[in-house]
Design a protein around this motif. Structure first.
Motif, mmCIF file in Angstrom:
data_model
loop_
_atom_site.group_PDB
_atom_site.id
_atom_site.type_symbol
_atom_site.label_atom_id
_atom_site.label_comp_id
_atom_site.label_asym_id
_atom_site.label_seq_id
_atom_site.Cartn_x
_atom_site.Cartn_y
_atom_site.Cartn_z
ATOM 1 N N ASP A 127 11.964 88.024 -9.192
ATOM 2 C CA ASP A 127 11.334 88.077 -10.520
ATOM 3 C C ASP A 127 11.888 89.177 -11.406
ATOM 4 O OD1 ASP A 127 9.726 86.071 -9.544
ATOM 5 O OD2 ASP A 127 7.927 87.303 -9.337
ATOM 6 N N LEU A 128 12.990 89.787 -11.014
ATOM 7 C CA LEU A 128 13.475 90.955 -11.759
ATOM 8 C C LEU A 128 13.664 90.677 -13.239
ATOM 9 C CD1 LEU A 128 14.573 93.902 -11.612
ATOM 10 C CD2 LEU A 128 16.839 92.893 -11.501
ATOM 11 N N ARG A 129 14.430 89.655 -13.548
ATOM 12 C CA ARG A 129 14.720 89.397 -14.961
ATOM 13 C C ARG A 129 13.507 88.842 -15.687
ATOM 14 N NH1 ARG A 129 20.147 90.427 -16.036
ATOM 15 N NH2 ARG A 129 19.331 90.727 -18.125
ATOM 16 N N PHE A 130 12.717 88.095 -14.980
ATOM 17 C CA PHE A 130 11.487 87.575 -15.574
ATOM 18 C C PHE A 130 10.603 88.740 -16.029
ATOM 19 C CE2 PHE A 130 7.127 85.649 -14.690
ATOM 20 C CZ PHE A 130 7.100 84.913 -15.859
ATOM 21 N N VAL A 131 10.495 89.726 -15.184
ATOM 22 C CA VAL A 131 9.659 90.886 -15.475
ATOM 23 C C VAL A 131 10.277 91.733 -16.588
ATOM 24 C CG1 VAL A 131 9.070 93.135 -14.493
ATOM 25 C CG2 VAL A 131 8.426 91.039 -13.303
#
Ligand SMILES: Cc1ncc(C[n+]2csc(CCOP(=O)(O)OP(=O)(O)O)c2C)c(N)n1
Ligand SMILES: Cc1ncc(C[n+]2csc(CCOP(=O)(O)OP(=O)(O)O)c2C)c(N)n1
Ligand code: SF4
Ligand code: SF4
Ligand SMILES: [Mg+2]
Ligand SMILES: [Mg+2]
Lengths: 282, 557, 557, 282
Positions: free
Chosen positions: C299-303
């Motif tokens: 979820d890195l980029r989502f976050v």
């Protein structure tokens, strides 16, 4: 009986009410002779929502709380399908509360089977909207502070045409209710009392067994006031059965073009049919 | 010939009707028309305006300079009079205080004389038509269309002529020659694209500036046999669209940033159940409610990384009305081919701006469903998530005798049953991710405008296409050697032309309609190219071509 | 000395209790302990296991090799027996079919003899303790804590001794010396950090693997006077936390990816109303439901791009239990200082892994509220969004006599009133965005381990810290010259050390727990550095240190 | 009167019911003598939700549909505040439906004023949950297909302790109702009928005026059945006034520590107070 086959293994606990409900669905579908290619089961996420994993049939297991929207989309796309939304109390009355109200208001032609174990089973026993006030859980160590949700009364107030209460421990009645719900034209709610042996030590099989009391077979299912009173009865006696059953125009049929000829999903697509719309812009 | 007419006043004063009628008259008189609007988030009051540019040649942007101002109050006049060209004409009712260069007309007085103040604007319209020597037949035709009531129609026609009688034709106008164009805004073009592609299900929750798609779809719902549904919230919307798509129809939903934000979980669902769907985000300035009726390109990265977890998706930014039509239709084919969500990125500017365009060619639209043949599967042999080389599994819809169509949001095996093993996880992730390879082949290069061996490379995306195109022309006309790249397909990202042109140009400038240069960041990430300059506008008002030119000159100097 | 004990079987067989007791005995016996768990998303059945590693020195990872397997069924034994060390011990009940190297014990028989099959595992525990020559006093202490019922306690003690009687101490164990450590998992450490920081409001909707934060907070709610609330859905959760924060308490909410997805609109709200809040996303593999009980860094980029529109935020990835404690506390200070949302990024691995750590030093936590002084404002002089050089406006909470505290999700003026003008928009966007400059000063450099002038630079983030640290040590011990960078602060992005080390090293390898190399993309974007290799694991099971070593050797060869 | 000052300008249309409601709120607050620093108004997004823009007071204008969650967070953080959630029918019963149910179940001590114009005003006239079935709008050109939502009946069924119906055109009654709601300990719903002159040409001022009929001042507000019947009455006569008013334990007070001494927001924070929690991990 080779259709709607059940898997041998499930992830449900011994003593859980879910397997009983599964048997009832299977029997209802078979007794109605519904061809499996015409039936879709839609679920959210939870223990109840694992149902489609364990019956051989078309299924859509979506998001926690969102079985109803998916079911509605499916029904509108193909009104020839029998659509069952099948999920837990947390799923439908908690995360999915807004969809629940909206599905009732729409009177969309689907059968809605809610496994109501009055707890969040899969996530380990937190309170659900139907957990009793004061009940202690892992996240409500001081007892549940909110008043419980009353799904049947809510449904009646909001205009539902088919409202029933079942019990996973009364197989025969449950099959009867399910068959009626499946055949009902419009939104049909079946709230099914279901013990969770692991997380709900209050509303046990015995607890339900002692209280449930089937309504008289001949009671007038078109009597809203009677149904409403029965819906609100929750104590030493909990009436079960079809509380109310009155048909009214469904959402789907109000589209007019949606029924008749082929289902939408099967209609031919031709871009040029839309070309006359350009007239509006000259 | 190239004129801009400004119509300004408060919400509720009939600006939109007047602007619509005038734009249609100009279109039907054979001009190229470009009508932008600037309105506040309220139903009555405030300062709103429309700006109608028309010319005898293709135009692609609003301009800062105005040739005519028609102002319904003092404030709006004061705010915009500076933009009036030297020979320009400013018009207002007598009640508006006198001002240098302002012509005050007895608009209200005439309307009252005619017995209905509401025909006020028709007096003004008559005046404007006359000044520009425009066709009164077209005007009458339009009034007839708008005012179904015969007496109201008659009254407006009278008002028109009374207005015309106040002046003489004074502005040189060549007769328009372009008779075949449609006048359409981006949202309607998008809706038409969806319908042409056979979209049978559109649902949404009202949200400016996306609502007019819902309105148009609803209006043609019966005629086109499309289920159009206003639903309880945006969370429901995408789940519903996915249900409909699973059941076999082409499905779409749309919203603006805030509503799109509520669709994130279901976006991720589309990814894992591999169910095609088209979602449009018609951007407005955020964060949160922001400026509900203005424009921005502020959601690019949000959209690009939409949904938790990892799954292939495609993001297409719509560049103008024509693009909106064809790309929307294309989106459905790509969604079906790869069984993925395709996100269309539009914005308020594109959504609301009405432009004359060549009629869309419906014969160019092909519908490619990529559905598997149910006959090919013996009982129990169909596996929804069959592992294939392309990563795309054969897709059946429910209804196949003897085979269940099972989709599941948990990690599942080929059949669609929960399987949490490490092996299965790798297999299914790899399968889904392989689709990205095919998808990369689908990517269309950005549009290019301008000089061949550029010294200056301008890069932008989406609805800046028009303004950029004009700016590019103007810059080249002024002796600079400029080329512009306008991205439509955003993801997967196309790098080839960017690398090639970057190698040639001395300078690369990115132009965006946001505060952080989101596209520029993507360019760094995907092409390892950093812009030399960024021109960023984030006041909710679209870059105009002349503003780009001016801003560029400033950074270049 | 460094051993790993494996305890496997089906859900509902008491694995967690056994593992907990054994881990606590080891902790209290002075060893360093590292207990990982691997469980399916079901309440009964399936194949689950715990792996308890203990040593007389610091340890930071699980390992592949096992020294002891305690299996409650045949399947789990078969799946893992290959990992048993040469001299390792495999234990199971007699009912489990015979297998090479398996020692079958009369566990059930003894339990039945004692009159209660449920003491089964205590027989096994006794056996294991004896084999490793561990302290029975500690064991008795733990049993007493777990079995409040006196007879059950007695029975379990008897079982323990019966089990012990079956064997001799055979594995050489040095006495543990570390008496002061706590044994804690990441979620509890996070909760403690929040409480230490004075968090007074925590709400959430149950979602694995974040739920245990909610459980812990609830357990201490009365004692610590914290409002802990299970709410109707995640959409509500963040809106509630923002309400609470506006009213003046430190507020936090948390979930996993799917629930976090439902908070996107409110994240954006936090941005525009400039209300501090801390949100934790305890990641699990997606998309959608994915693998609810496993781990991923997906979820890195989502976050990073959470929330529509543009606004400053901070993203901190938690690296281990200690980091979880201190960084969570720090997050509240930063949120308050800049009036922004701070997102903590954890994952199932960190959340559930129990590790011995030095006790957290609460005296190191300072609480910096950065609230304005209500006394400083005469009636009507307070402006919530006053334009300042830092971009941070003075923050009052409701209750100031004579001054209203007004927050609004629309673009607003300094007072908090809707203002849709272009000028105001620019002013307020600029004001908010200026906070990014201050924020950039707050960023802590990544952790570094390993050799000084590295030939090989390894980069990872979050919970890979431990495995990476061990892998780095092992690689250096094997003669390579390796340094590792472990990012905690993800956004704003710290580039200095990365650039410096990248310039030195011959090769840069990124290691991540996802399929697309999300961090590597961020590195390209922010530092224009592309990794030479990416090691990606996305099967839901955390990289172990020895796996990293092996995988690296493969790509390097 | 210098507190709760009203702005001169609003973005509301002439003839709209919103300004009337604003006057009523202002008067209620003033008559109760609530010091403005102790009051917070929370709104979502919509025409009704612009209210906080036009009254000088503490306010939190959040997201469409989410006024209740924000209001609840505020109340729990500082129980000494009087919290008003004030928004439209679309906001509360549409997008915010799940929060509405949940706020009632919680019996959180807030006053909830819903401007019910039976339409989405700000977004130009689409149907809201309370729009009549069959009514034609820009997005329901074929007429609204769903049955309307019944907020008052729903609230009663779900256990609300204070349920009232007001009308923007009956100023005096509205002020009385609002004062009672503000003073009520627990969740208090006031559904306020409000004409929208632009988008709702059916439920006009006249339409309401003809139908609304204040309940007898002396009716028994503790009679649930009576209240329920009045809540469901929607036709030639629409009863207004306080239908039901019975106090029960509030959510906030069930926290125990929350009341007494200082409000949570004002309590001292000291990290070391939490240090004893470490004991659990040794
Ligand atoms: C958005 C989101 N929030 C939370 C969860 C976690 N979750 C999964 S199942 C569940 C509760 C299930 O309860 P219920 O619907 O009553 O089903 P049961 O397990 O009791 O049959 C929750 C909270 C989730 N999957 N998604
Ligand atoms: C998530 C989201 N969806 C949609 C909108 C657009 N929107 C703003 S106000 C509104 C409806 C307002 O209706 P109501 O609450 O009845 O208030 P009214 O304007 O009628 O007073 C909508 C749909 C939004 N702001 N946010
Ligand atoms: S946890 Fe409860 S609901 Fe879930 S399978 Fe076991 S008994 Fe059934
Ligand atoms: S549009 Fe309707 S609700 Fe909005 S201000 Fe005008 S009359 Fe009032
Ligand atoms: Mg349940
Ligand atoms: Mg309304």
């Amino acid at each position: 009986m080779t259709v709607y086959q059940l898997t041998e293994e499930t992830a449900w606990c011994p003593g859980c009410g879910n397997p009983m409900i599964r048997r009832a669905v299977q029997q209802a579908l078979n007794e109605l002779g519904l061809p499996p290619e015409q039936v879709v089961m839609v679920a959210g996420i939870g223990q109840a929502a694992k149902m489609p994993q364990y019956i051989e049939m078309n299924s859509f297991t979506g998001l926690h709380g969102r079985s109803l929207p998916a079911a509605i989309g499916i029904k509108l796309a193909n009104t020839e399908l029998t659509v069952i939304a099948q999920s837990g109390d947390g799923d439908n009355y908690g995360e999915g509360g807004n969809h629940f109200i909206s599905a009732i208001r729409r009177n969309i032609d689907i059968a809605h089977f809610v496994h109501d174990n009055q707890v969040y089973g899969l996530t380990k026993g937190q309170a659900s909207p139907t957990t009793a006030q004061g009940q202690i859980t892992s996240v409500q160590s001081g007892g549940v502070k909110a008043m419980p949700f009353h799904p049947l009364a809510m449904a009646l107030v909001t205009g539902a045409g088919f409202v029933a209460r079942g019990f996973s421990g009364d197989h025969e009645q449950l099959v009867t209710i399910m068959k009626a719900a499946l055949q009902f034209k419009g939104y049909a709610l079946v709230d099914i009392l279901q013990p969770c042996v692991v997380w709900n030590k209050i509303n046990t099989f015995q607890w339900y067994k002692k209280r449930v009391q089937p309504l008289d077979d001949n009671h007038d299912t078109s009597n809203w006031d009677f149904a409403f009173a029965a819906a609100r009865q929750w104590g030493e006696v909990i009436p079960t059965g079809i509380l109310y059953q009155v048909e009214k125009p469904t959402y789907d049929e109000q589209y007019g073009f949606i029924t008749g000829s082929a289902p939408l999903a099967a209609r031919e697509l031709a871009p040029q049919q839309a070309e006359p719309l350009l007239q509006r812009f000259y | 010939m190239d004129y801009s007419i400004f119509i300004g006043g408060a919400a509720g004063q009939g600006l939109d009707t007047l602007s619509h009628i005038l734009s249609k008259i100009l279109q039907r008189s054979g001009f190229y028309v470009y009508t932008t609007s600037d309105y506040l988030s309220r139903v009555r009051g405030g300062q709103n305006f429309f700006q109608i540019r028309f010319a005898d040649h293709l135009i692609h942007s609003a301009t800062s300079r105005l040739d005519c101002i028609y102002a319904l109050n003092h404030e709006v006049l004061l705010q915009h009079i500076d933009r009036l060209q030297e020979n320009g004409l400013a018009l207002a009712d007598e009640e508006v205080p006198a001002l240098d260069r302002l012509t005050r007309l007895p608009l209200r007085a005439i309307a009252e004389e005619l017995g209905n103040v509401r025909v006020f604007n028709s007096v003004g319209l008559g005046y404007i038509l006359k000044v520009f020597g425009l066709d009164f037949d077209r005007a009458q035709e339009m009034l007839q269309q708008i005012f179904v009531d015969e007496t109201m129609f008659e009254l407006n026609v009278q008002a028109l002529h009374k207005g015309a009688a106040l002046t003489e034709s004074s502005v040189p106008v060549v007769p328009g020659k372009q008779r075949k164009h449609i006048l359409i805004n981006g949202n309607n073009a998008t809706a038409l694209g969806a319908i042409a592609a056979g979209c049978r299900y559109y649902c949404g929750y009202p949200m400016t500036p996306s609502s007019s798609i819902l309105v148009f779809m609803d209006a043609v719902s019966q005629e086109m046999e499309i289920v159009v549904d206003q639903v309880e919230d945006e969370v429901a919307a995408l789940n519903m669209a996915l249900g409909a798509s699973y059941a076999g129809v082409r499905a779409m939903t749309g919203s603006s940033g805030g509503g799109f934000a509520l669709m994130q979980e279901a976006m991720s669902l589309a990814g894992i159940i591999e169910t095609p769907v088209v979602v449009i985000n018609v951007q407005r300035p955020g964060p949160a409610t922001g400026l509900p009726t203005y424009t921005e390109q502020g959601d690019l990265r949000f959209v690009l990384h939409a949904g938790h977890g990892e799954f292939p998706k495609m993001v297409i930014a719509l560049r103008d009305g024509e693009d909106a039509f064809y790309q929307t239709a294309r989106a459905f084919n790509i969604a079906d081919k790869y069984q993925i969500p395709v996100i269309l990125l539009s914005d308020q500017y594109l959504a609301d701006t009405e432009v004359t365009l060549p009629p869309f060619d419906f014969s160019k639209i092909s519908i490619e469903r990529h559905l598997a043949d149910a006959q090919a599967y013996g009982p129990g042999t169909y596996y929804r998530y069959q592992v294939t080389e392309s990563g795309v599994s054969p897709r059946l819809i429910p209804g196949a005798r003897g085979n269940s169509v099972i989709v599941d949001s948990d990690e599942h095996d080929e059949k669609g049953r929960i399987d949490e093993s490490a092996d299965n996880r790798r297999t299914q992730v790899d399968k889904r991710m392989r689709k990205a390879q095919g998808l990369a082949q689908e990517v269309q290069p950005p549009w290019e405008f301008g000089a061949d061996a550029p010294e200056l490379l301008l890069v932008c995306w989406g609805s800046l296409a028009g303004p950029m195109r004009e700016a590019c022309d103007q810059l080249n006309a002024q002796g600079l050697v400029v080329r512009a790249l306008v991205y439509g397909d955003i993801w997967p990202f196309h790098t080839e032309r960017l690398h090639a042109l970057h190698a040639q140009a001395k300078k690369l400038v990115v132009v965006e309609q946001n505060a952080t240069g989101q596209f520029e960041g993507l360019m760094r990430q995907e092409a390892l190219i950093r812009a030399d300059e960024k021109l960023l506008k984030y006041d909710g008002r679209q870059w105009k071509s002349d503003e780009i030119v001016a801003a560029l000159k400033e950074v270049l100097s």
